[in-house]
Design a protein around this motif. Sequence first.
Motif, short mmCIF file in Angstrom:
data_model
loop_
_atom_site.label_atom_id
_atom_site.label_comp_id
_atom_site.label_asym_id
_atom_site.label_seq_id
_atom_site.Cartn_x
_atom_site.Cartn_y
_atom_site.Cartn_z
N PRO A 263 -7.37 -7.29 5.81
CA PRO A 263 -6.69 -7.50 7.22
C PRO A 263 -5.54 -6.23 6.86
O PRO A 263 -4.92 -5.54 8.45
N ALA A 264 -5.05 -5.77 5.74
CA ALA A 264 -4.53 -4.18 5.73
C ALA A 264 -6.01 -3.30 5.32
O ALA A 264 -5.92 -3.19 4.16
N PRO A 265 -6.21 -2.29 6.18
CA PRO A 265 -7.49 -1.67 6.06
C PRO A 265 -7.26 -0.30 5.41
O PRO A 265 -8.07 0.39 4.44
N HIS A 266 -5.77 0.20 5.37
CA HIS A 266 -5.38 1.42 4.43
C HIS A 266 -4.06 1.12 3.57
O HIS A 266 -3.36 0.73 4.25
N VAL A 267 -3.84 1.93 2.71
CA VAL A 267 -2.98 2.49 2.67
C VAL A 267 -2.45 3.42 1.97
O VAL A 267 -3.34 4.64 1.84
N ALA A 268 -1.31 4.13 2.12
CA ALA A 268 -1.09 5.55 1.83
C ALA A 268 0.08 5.77 0.62
O ALA A 268 0.70 4.79 0.52
N ARG A 269 -0.15 6.85 -0.12
CA ARG A 269 0.69 7.39 -1.20
C ARG A 269 1.24 8.99 -1.20
O ARG A 269 0.51 9.69 -0.67
N TYR A 270 2.50 8.36 -1.53
CA TYR A 270 3.08 10.35 -1.90
C TYR A 270 2.92 10.97 -3.40
O TYR A 270 2.34 9.83 -4.43
N MET A 271 1.96 11.98 -2.66
CA MET A 271 1.55 12.61 -3.88
C MET A 271 2.71 13.49 -5.02
O MET A 271 3.12 14.39 -4.32
N THR A 272 2.69 13.09 -6.61
CA THR A 272 3.59 13.85 -6.79
C THR A 272 2.86 14.55 -7.84
O THR A 272 3.55 15.99 -8.82
N ARG A 273 1.48 15.18 -8.03
CA ARG A 273 1.05 16.18 -8.58
C ARG A 273 -0.11 16.62 -8.18
O ARG A 273 -0.46 15.90 -7.05
N ASP A 274 -0.70 17.79 -8.72
CA ASP A 274 -1.81 18.30 -7.49
C ASP A 274 -3.44 17.02 -8.94
O ASP A 274 -2.97 17.02 -9.42
N VAL A 275 -4.17 16.72 -7.61
CA VAL A 275 -5.36 16.23 -7.78
C VAL A 275 -6.22 16.48 -7.42
O VAL A 275 -6.78 17.74 -6.16
N GLU A 276 -7.91 16.50 -8.25
CA GLU A 276 -8.53 17.71 -7.60
C GLU A 276 -10.12 16.14 -7.68
O GLU A 276 -10.06 15.22 -8.24
N TYR A 277 -10.40 16.75 -6.44
CA TYR A 277 -12.22 15.98 -5.71
C TYR A 277 -12.94 16.60 -5.21
O TYR A 277 -12.83 17.35 -4.60
N TYR A 278 -13.87 16.32 -5.96
CA TYR A 278 -14.99 17.13 -5.22
C TYR A 278 -14.98 18.66 -5.46
O TYR A 278 -15.54 19.68 -4.49
N GLY A 279 -13.99 19.01 -6.26
CA GLY A 279 -14.71 20.18 -6.18
C GLY A 279 -13.00 21.31 -5.21
O GLY A 279 -12.67 22.35 -5.88
N GLN A 280 -12.26 19.90 -4.84
CA GLN A 280 -11.19 20.51 -4.18
C GLN A 280 -10.03 19.93 -5.18
O GLN A 280 -9.23 18.52 -5.22
N THR A 281 -8.81 21.06 -5.03
CA THR A 281 -7.80 20.40 -5.28
C THR A 281 -6.71 20.35 -4.23
O THR A 281 -6.17 20.92 -3.39
N VAL A 282 -5.95 18.68 -4.06
CA VAL A 282 -5.11 18.32 -3.31
C VAL A 282 -3.63 18.59 -4.10
O VAL A 282 -3.18 18.06 -5.11
N PRO A 283 -3.11 19.72 -3.51
CA PRO A 283 -1.58 19.63 -3.87
C PRO A 283 -0.54 18.52 -3.71
O PRO A 283 -0.78 17.50 -3.09
N ALA A 284 0.13 19.47 -5.03
CA ALA A 284 1.33 17.80 -5.13
C ALA A 284 2.48 18.14 -3.73
O ALA A 284 2.29 18.58 -3.48
N GLY A 285 2.84 16.78 -3.72
CA GLY A 285 3.36 17.12 -1.96
C GLY A 285 2.73 16.74 -0.70
O GLY A 285 3.56 16.45 0.39
N ASN A 286 1.38 15.86 -0.93
CA ASN A 286 0.57 15.20 0.31
C ASN A 286 0.83 13.70 0.04
O ASN A 286 1.15 13.43 -1.09
#
Length: 377
Positions: A263-286
Motif C-alpha cells: 500500500p505504501a510503495p515508497h518512502v523518502a528520507r533526508y540524508m545527513t552524510r555522503d553515501v556511495e552507491y555503485y561508484g557514485q557519491t550522493v552528497p549529504a542534504g539530498n
Amino acid sequence: MFRRLREEAPLYRNEEHDFYAVSRFEDVRAGLADKDTFISGRGAILELIKANMEIPSGVLIFEDPPIHTIHRNLLARMFAPKKIRELEPRIRELTARSLDPLVGAGGFDFVRDLGKLMPMWVIGGLLGIPEEDQESVRDSVDAELRTEAGKPMIKYTDDKEFASGEIFAKYLDWRAEHPSDDIMTELMNAEFEDETGTVRRLTRDELLIYVNVVAGAGNETTTRLIGWAGKVLADHPGQRRELAENPSLIPRAVEELLRFEPPAPHVARYMTRDVEYYGQTVPAGNVMMFLIGSANRDERHFPDGERFDIHREVRQHLTFGLGTHYCMGSALARLEGRIALEEVLKRFPEWEVDLDEAQLSPTSTVRGWETLPVLTP
C-alpha cells in the motif's frame, strides 16, 4: 519500470524533482535500517522534506530518536499481540455486517463496501470515536492525503499546516470527562519521561496530533490492502479458488499480497552524510527515495519476484518498513486482511473487476484503489 530501474539505474537521479532513489532489495533494506544517515525528522514524503517545515511533536512517523522512541513506547502497549488477538471476534462481526447485505446483489465495491468501512470501525473503536462519527473522521483524515494528478501536497507545502488533529478535539474533551478503555484515554493518562528528562503527560496539542496520525495510519493502508486483494485475486482466479477451498492458505496469501502490491510503495528520507552507491557519491542534504514496491519484487531476494504466488515461501518483505520505524500496526493490518479475505471468499468465491468503473486513489503516500467495483455470479 521498477525492473528497469533495478537493472539499468540502481542509483537513480531525478533532476526535475531533485531526489535520488534506490530500488534493489538490499539497498532499500540497508537504507531503512540506517536511522542516523537517513533521518525521518524532516518528513518521509518528498514534498514535506522539500518544504523544509518544522514537523510538530507527536507526528510519530516523522520523528527520530530519542523523541521517536519515547512516543513509540507510549503507543506500543496499545498494539500488544494479546490486545490485537482480542479484536478478532469484533472485526469479524463488523465485516459480516458489511458483506451480508450484498449477497445476491450481483456485485459490490471492495473499497466502498468493505475496505473503507472495516478499518475505520476498528481504529475508530480503538481510539474511542463514536460509531456515528467515524465516517466523517475517516473522510477528513483521508482528505489530508489526497492530491491532484501531477501536483504536490499543496495543503502541507503551501499552507505549512500539518496533522493538527483539530477534528479530534471534541472527542478528546469528552474523554477527559468520561474516561474509557480506549487509546485516547490511555494516551491522556500515560506518564513518560520526555527528551529533557521531565516526567509528564502529553500536551493537548501533542495528543491531537498523535491521535490524527494513528487514525490516518490505521485507516488508509489497510483500505488499500483490501482493495489490492480484490484486484490481484481477480487477476489470478486459480489461486483465488484455492483460497476459497482451503482458507488455511489465507495468511500466506495476505503476506504475498503485502509483498506484491505494498500500500505504501515508497518512502523518502533526508540524508545527513555522503553515501556511495555503485561508484557514485550522493552528497549529504539530498533526499533519498526508497522504492519499497521495487525492492519487494527484486529477484535477487525473491525468486521470480514479478509473479504473484500464494505458495511462495514467506521471506522478509519491506512493506511494513524496518528497524526504528517498523509499523506498529502490522499485526492489526494482517489480522484485518485475513478476516476480510476469509469473509469475502465465504460469500463470494468468484468475482471479476469492472475496470471501466475502477479508479486509483490520488495520493503522494499510498497507492491503491479509490473504487474497485466487482461483478459476482
